[in-house]
Scaffold this active site. Sequence first.
Site, PDB file in Angstrom:
ATOM      1  N   LEU A 446       1.441  -0.759   0.412  1.00 51.69           N
ATOM      2  CA  LEU A 446       0.086   0.235   0.089  1.00 51.69           C
ATOM      3  C   LEU A 446       0.774   0.903   0.316  1.00 51.69           C
ATOM      4  O   LEU A 446       0.226   2.333  -0.409  1.00 51.69           O
ATOM      5  CB  LEU A 446      -0.628  -0.195   1.118  1.00 51.69           C
ATOM      6  CG  LEU A 446      -2.393  -0.981   0.990  1.00 51.69           C
ATOM      7  CD1 LEU A 446      -2.584  -0.498   2.523  1.00 51.69           C
ATOM      8  CD2 LEU A 446      -3.198  -0.378   0.247  1.00 51.69           C
ATOM      9  N   GLY A 449       7.309   3.760   3.858  1.00 50.25           N
ATOM     10  CA  GLY A 449       7.674   4.934   4.086  1.00 50.25           C
ATOM     11  C   GLY A 449       9.343   4.998   4.797  1.00 50.25           C
ATOM     12  O   GLY A 449       9.510   3.708   4.266  1.00 50.25           O
ATOM     13  N   GLY A 450       9.906   5.984   4.939  1.00 49.05           N
ATOM     14  CA  GLY A 450      11.588   5.880   5.731  1.00 49.05           C
ATOM     15  C   GLY A 450      11.159   4.784   6.461  1.00 49.05           C
ATOM     16  O   GLY A 450      12.530   3.713   7.268  1.00 49.05           O
ATOM     17  N   VAL A 454       4.086  -1.040   4.121  1.00 48.17           N
ATOM     18  CA  VAL A 454       2.473  -1.512   4.563  1.00 48.17           C
ATOM     19  C   VAL A 454       1.765  -2.266   3.626  1.00 48.17           C
ATOM     20  O   VAL A 454       1.720  -1.657   2.488  1.00 48.17           O
ATOM     21  CB  VAL A 454       1.668  -0.160   4.686  1.00 48.17           C
ATOM     22  CG1 VAL A 454       0.410  -0.316   5.358  1.00 48.17           C
ATOM     23  CG2 VAL A 454       2.578   0.713   5.797  1.00 48.17           C
ATOM     24  N   LYS A 468       2.358  -3.177   8.425  1.00 43.64           N
ATOM     25  CA  LYS A 468       3.459  -2.214   8.853  1.00 43.64           C
ATOM     26  C   LYS A 468       4.902  -3.632   9.068  1.00 43.64           C
ATOM     27  O   LYS A 468       4.526  -4.291   9.775  1.00 43.64           O
ATOM     28  CB  LYS A 468       3.176  -0.935   9.682  1.00 43.64           C
ATOM     29  CG  LYS A 468       4.467  -0.607   9.016  1.00 43.64           C
ATOM     30  CD  LYS A 468       4.680   0.793   9.824  1.00 43.64           C
ATOM     31  CE  LYS A 468       3.310   1.416   9.976  1.00 43.64           C
ATOM     32  NZ  LYS A 468       2.980   2.662   9.756  1.00 43.64           N
ATOM     33  N   ASP A 565       5.259  13.831  13.708  1.00 40.01           N
ATOM     34  CA  ASP A 565       4.894  13.637  12.059  1.00 40.01           C
ATOM     35  C   ASP A 565       3.862  13.989  11.658  1.00 40.01           C
ATOM     36  O   ASP A 565       2.830  13.090  10.348  1.00 40.01           O
ATOM     37  CB  ASP A 565       5.628  12.448  11.102  1.00 40.01           C
ATOM     38  CG  ASP A 565       5.785  12.445  10.424  1.00 40.01           C
ATOM     39  OD1 ASP A 565       6.615  13.616   9.673  1.00 40.01           O
ATOM     40  OD2 ASP A 565       6.573  11.229   9.496  1.00 40.01           O
TER      41      ASP A 565
END
Length: 770
Positions: A446, A449-450, A454, A468, A565
């Site tokens: 999906l 990210g860093g 996911v 995740k 974030d």
Amino acid sequence: MRLILTKLFDLFSRYMQKSMFQQVTMINILLLVPLAALFYSNSAAASTATTKPGCQSKCGDLSVPYPFGIGLGTNCSMGLWFDINCNTTFNPPKAFIGTGNLEIISISDEKIRIKNWVAARCYSQTGNITRKNPAWINFTGTPYTFADLNKFTVVGCDDLAIIVGTSGRNFTSGCLSVCLEREDLIDGSCTGIGCCQTPIPKGLKAFSSTLLSIRNHTGVWSFNRCGYAFLGDQDIFKFRTSDFSDEKFQSRTTENVPIVIDWAIGNQSCSEATKSADYACLENSVCVDYDTTRGGYRCNCSTGYKGNPYLSPGCTDIDECENNPCDENGICNNSPGSFSCSCKHGYYGDGKKDGRGCIAENSQFPVIKFSLGFSSVFVSVIIAMTWLYFSIQRRKLVRMREKFFHQNGGLLLKQQISSNGVESTKIFSAEELEKATNKYAEDRILGRGGYGIVYKGILSDERVVAIKKSRVMDQGQIEQFINEVVILTQVNHRNVVKLLGCCLEAEVPLLVYEYVSNGTLFHHIHNSGEMPWFSWENRLKIAAEAAGALAYLHSAASMPIIHRDVKSSNILLDNVYTAKISDFGASRLVPLDQTQVTTLVQGTLGYLDPEYFHTSQLTEKSDVYSFGVVLAELMTGKKPLSPTKSEEERNLATYFIMSIKENRFFRILESRILREGSLEQLQTAGELIKRCLNLKSDERPTMKEVAMELEGLRKYTKHPWNQQGNAEENMALLSEQSDLYDITITGQEFTTSGQGSLYIDMIYPSNNPR
Ligand SMILES: *[C@@H]1O[C@H](CO)[C@@H](O)[C@H](O)[C@H]1NC(C)=O
Ligand SMILES: *[C@@H]1O[C@H](CO)[C@@H](O)[C@H](O)[C@H]1NC(C)=O
């Protein structure tokens, strides 16, 4: 301070673009002639040679195959750009590309590896620069490009490096590497703490790197005096914490981490080149395109042939019969590009050693009988061994999973669960999640990210979930991870993505979340602004929901949670466009005895609170700033950072404040918002954003105030309920107002929070001036 990020970025990219190739400093590269003069015909014949007749084939230990050739202007190479300068003043001799000073380490069919150039900047205790080496290389107009095996790497604790380059198009990137203490560094991890890496585009022809520092190393001087930046083979460079005390880091990297360079012939594609007179691929070879958009090609021998495809007479047949590939009773026949086997007189079969071989005609029956008997014994042995193998493998797997479970703090989690009576934390098995994600198939991804990847997963009860997979886990942070998992499973707010459970049997912990189907707010703002449902009212609704959730995290929980974030891509929307705050994977803990929350600065450029960036002092007001940026994004439809725009418009937060100050506020709003919102409403919203974006965190409103003001604004709307919405959504709107603050949290006083892929900080009431 506010301008620090925009200013830095802007300053560097402009300065670099301008001055990049004017510096006549270090590398005096390959000046010479235009490419057109490069090719000349080659008639000498040498069947297996790798160099032209009469030419030297080695420079010291380095083999130099044609089209490269040793000597400048000696006709030993295919053209001046392939001339290798072998300088025998050195012992052993050193090879350089052309007349330049790029020293070659190796040459292969596709790549050349050269010695590195490392940019460095060293500081004195008071922050003065004591040494400065820039680095740039320009291959424009040559057959060379930087391979995308290279990564741009920055090493240092207070360093920021900008790389500017060109691959036909201009390219700018940068990497920020910071840390506060030596203890924060992790061996082998180059993710922004003391070491930062970023990829480069394919086809890069020239680059220039420049180092900068935020505080001139004054905060970290005791253990880190220099910052370094270089382009180099990503497989070879491994960050080590000892690099910081290594005086020789620069020269060691120069020697040991090569820059990988691709080479290709000409700038035509294969289809064009085959028609041209100077087509370089000779007999029995095939043309391989280097880059379909930029041109250039290489030659490979066809299968069954060997030799140098660029040298007359081209590739020659491989005599496969030399190491007889046929049965001992067979006959080998070599043919151009291949071979065949047959059997001697009196034998039959395909004659191949690895096939049926050759069988004597008169021994047919005994052979069959023998082979039948033999094969049944053989088959049973195989079956027994396979069974044994699989049961051993299985036991190994079980043991490994148990090991990971312990390693990842499974026992601790179980303990927490039993002592806190937490029922909702489900521990999933590795098998279950593997099945749910179809073995982590590519098409289930999906997002990346860093902090991890996911996946979409479908559990055996048909429930759709998001899974995740965190990045490699640091052993020391297990306890934090566990506590965070426990805390997050208890956060029960309709506008926070729910963590359903986790899996500890895999090498890295896996987190299982509720699946939110409608993408991120970022996507909707920047891709579907014109969709009928994305009206001013609905934007206010989403904003109010997100603000409510953040206010809840800040205040309703027994220990405040700072998201750290907040950005539009961390606000997800479900099928009825209800906002859900996400990205709660990895957190950092604040020990109870600590009075201030000092952290490594984390966050996303464009949303990052400048005060936090400057002081590293984290408070919940940092979230308020980031949320202000999200609100500005919602009203203007502009991205938080637009590097291509003019300096004034580049940073949305600054631009927004300027516009209000200069009474241009209404001009920057999306036209739809202007149409749909009332004057008073828009003004109030603008003022609210301005307060959120205040540089002084003390003067920003709390998240609770923001949420209440947004709620208030919604009551102003001309049409109280969303016209396009359906009944279900109206229900959601109605219920939403009542349950904004009525969620309870049952968390106890944990000393730690988690880590991994979501950045949430826990602060304890005692530390928190509320
Ligand atoms: C070889 O290297 C020496 C020392 O750097 C230099 O003086 C000389 O000009 C070089 N020779 C050639 C042919 O490049
Ligand atoms: C860092 O050094 C530069 C140049 O020496 C200076 O202009 C700048 O103000 C210094 N910054 C800090 C934070 O000391």
